[in-house]
Design an enzyme around this catalytic site. Structure first.
Site, PDB file in Angstrom:
ATOM      1  NE  ARG A  63      64.022  10.298  17.659  1.00  0.00           N
ATOM      2  CZ  ARG A  63      64.459   9.372  16.801  1.00  0.00           C
ATOM      3  NH1 ARG A  63      65.389   9.674  15.914  1.00  0.00           N
ATOM      4  NH2 ARG A  63      63.948   8.156  16.827  1.00  0.00           N
ATOM      5  CB  SER A  73      33.911  41.519 -17.724  1.00  0.00           C
ATOM      6  OG  SER A  73      34.329  40.636 -18.730  1.00  0.00           O
ATOM      7  N   GLY A  91      57.907  -0.507  26.619  1.00  0.00           N
ATOM      8  CA  GLY A  91      58.458  -1.306  25.535  1.00  0.00           C
ATOM      9  C   GLY A  91      57.404  -1.879  24.609  1.00  0.00           C
ATOM     10  CB  ALA A 131      49.367   4.458  17.487  1.00  0.00           C
ATOM     11  CB  ALA A 132      51.377   3.861  22.929  1.00  0.00           C
TER      12      ALA A 132
END
Length: 449
Positions: A20, A389, A85, A14-15
């Protein structure tokens, strides 16, 4: 789920920076089904029985780290800095898994639709196993070259021959291997490639050269979909909702226009419930069977009892707890209020912080005035009570069993059981006043012409 033969751990990558997405919210924290994508990945790991779950994060996203620490604790964090990577990212988790002996699965924080049942077949091998999928359009995906039952290679599209490009079996990126073997192989992965990165896929070739088994198992393409843009996030949401709708209908929920109904990841709806078009469920909504949820209602953090009726245009907020046969009608908002069996609020009311007893009636325009600008206070309406009411009940206040509140009242004191409360100015009728006023105004208007 099959029985677990050896200990399991998960490494969730999750790095990524998620540029985008073009959003200030980190990519893996974007929700699908009202749940952050990375939480879907953690849910799957937990369902697989992983005793250790390590999430690899980057220093560029402190929000992701804080999110993971809140759920799993500081020991679940591994940091990849700088990113080099996928192989490098997995190696970042090696220290956190020191001493672990078992199988490790590598998944991704931006693959929210991958379930434990999809991942389960990847376990049990003695070597390296990957999850593949048959792509509708293989495009730029890495191809799985398979001979018999052996995964021979994972070849990137840009490096593939025409023969390999014709293969429709593609790499999802999900991989499993015994922990010691995984990190031994990763130590031999180099960055001698065009991007200068350490690729996790190189592990397959290294494993084969070392004489270890390499195999591929397959999941549906939709299950392994990664999210890298807002358009793909919307696509993942649509796929998630499709599965939810089909599951509920298969279990006996009626929806005349299911494509308009939106569910959260944890929505519970009992059999025999009817959900009309354009209903939205937020997190932590429970609807018991035999109920009717009418159009354009929003339900979040609420419980709806059997045979109740909600909407149209109703909003149930966290803490709303509707008993059997309760009716909440159009433009009624309920927050942190329990309603007993058969209680009704049919029109245009706000009920916040309190309780309404069985069989009580809340008239149109009633407001529970629960906030004094600093603190919330409760309004308690007893069984069989009748609130007329356009009444304002100024909390803290109690309306007793069987008591009545006259229409238009502003109630600031408790009303005992069986009493009638009238809290409004007495009516005064002035004979002829209206006629004189209107005649005067008409004369003025005529004089201006």
């Amino acid at each position: 789920m099959t029985s677990i033969s050896s200990p399991r751990a998960a490494i969730i990558l999750a790095a990524g920076q998620g540029t985008r997405m073009k959003s200030s919210l980190p990519k893996v924290l974007h929700p699908v089904g009202h749940r952050a994508m990375v939480d879907h990945a953690i849910d799957a790991a937990e369902a697989l029985g992983c005793e250790k779950i390590i999430v690899v994060v980057g220093n560029h996203s402190p929000e992701v780290r804080a999110h993971i620490v809140k759920r799993l604790g500081e020991d679940a964090i591994a940091v990849q800095d700088p990113p080099c990577g996928t192989g490098h990212a997995v190696r970042a988790a090696e220290e956190a898994l020191k001493g672990f002996k078992g199988e490790v699965v590598i998944t991704y924080g931006d693959v929210p639709l991958l379930k434990a049942t999809d991942i389960e077949p990847v376990f049990g091998g003695k070597g390296v196993s990957v999850i593949g999928f048959e792509a509708r359009d293989p495009g730029a995906y890495g191809r799985l070259v398979i001979e018999g039952e052996t995964l021979v290679a994972i070849t990137e599209a840009k490096e593939a021959s025409a023969e390999v490009l014709a293969i429709r079996a593609c790499n999802s990126g999900v991989m499993a291997a015994p922990s010691q073997l995984l990190f031994t192989l990763l130590a031999d992965v180099t960055n001698e490639n065009a991007k200068g990165e350490y690729y996790l896929t190189d592990v397959v070739e290294l494993a084969r050269k070392a004489g270890h088994d390499t195999r591929a198992v397959f999941a549906h393409e939709d299950a392994v979909m990664g999210v890298n843009s807002q358009a793909e996030l919307a696509q993942a949401e649509a796929l998630f909702q499709k599965v939810q709708r089909e599951t509920f209908m298969a279990n006996g929920v009626t929806m005349s226009a299911p494509e308009t109904v939106h569910f959260a990841y944890d929505t519970q709806v009992g059999a025999g419930t009817v959900i009309e078009p354009f209903v939205v469920f937020g997190p932590n909504a429970v609807v018991e069977g035999g109920t009717c949820i009418r159009s354009f209602s929003h339900i979040e953090g609420a419980k709806v009892g059997t045979k109740a009726e909600v909407g149209p245009y109703a909003r149930l907020r966290p803490g709303a707890d509707l008993g059997e046969k309760v009716k909440i009608g159009n433009f009624v908002e309920v927050k942190n209020v329990t309603l007993g069996t058969g209680a009704k609020a049919n029109h245009l009311a706000y009920l916040g912080d309190g309780s309404v007893g069985a069989g009580a009636n809340i008239g149109a325009g009633t407001i529970f005035c629960n906030y004094d600008g600093f603190f919330k206070h409760r309004t308690e309406v007893g069984e069989g009570a009748f609130v007329g009411s356009n009444s304002s009940l100024v909390a803290p206040v109690t309306i007793g069993d069987g008591a009545m509140v006259g229409s238009g009242s502003v109630v600031t004191k408790n009303v005992e059981a069986g009493e009638l409360a009238l809290a409004r100015a007495p009516q005064v009728n002035k004979s002829g006043w209206a006629k004189r006023f209107m005649d005067t105004m008409r004369a003025k208007k005529a004089a201006k012409k």
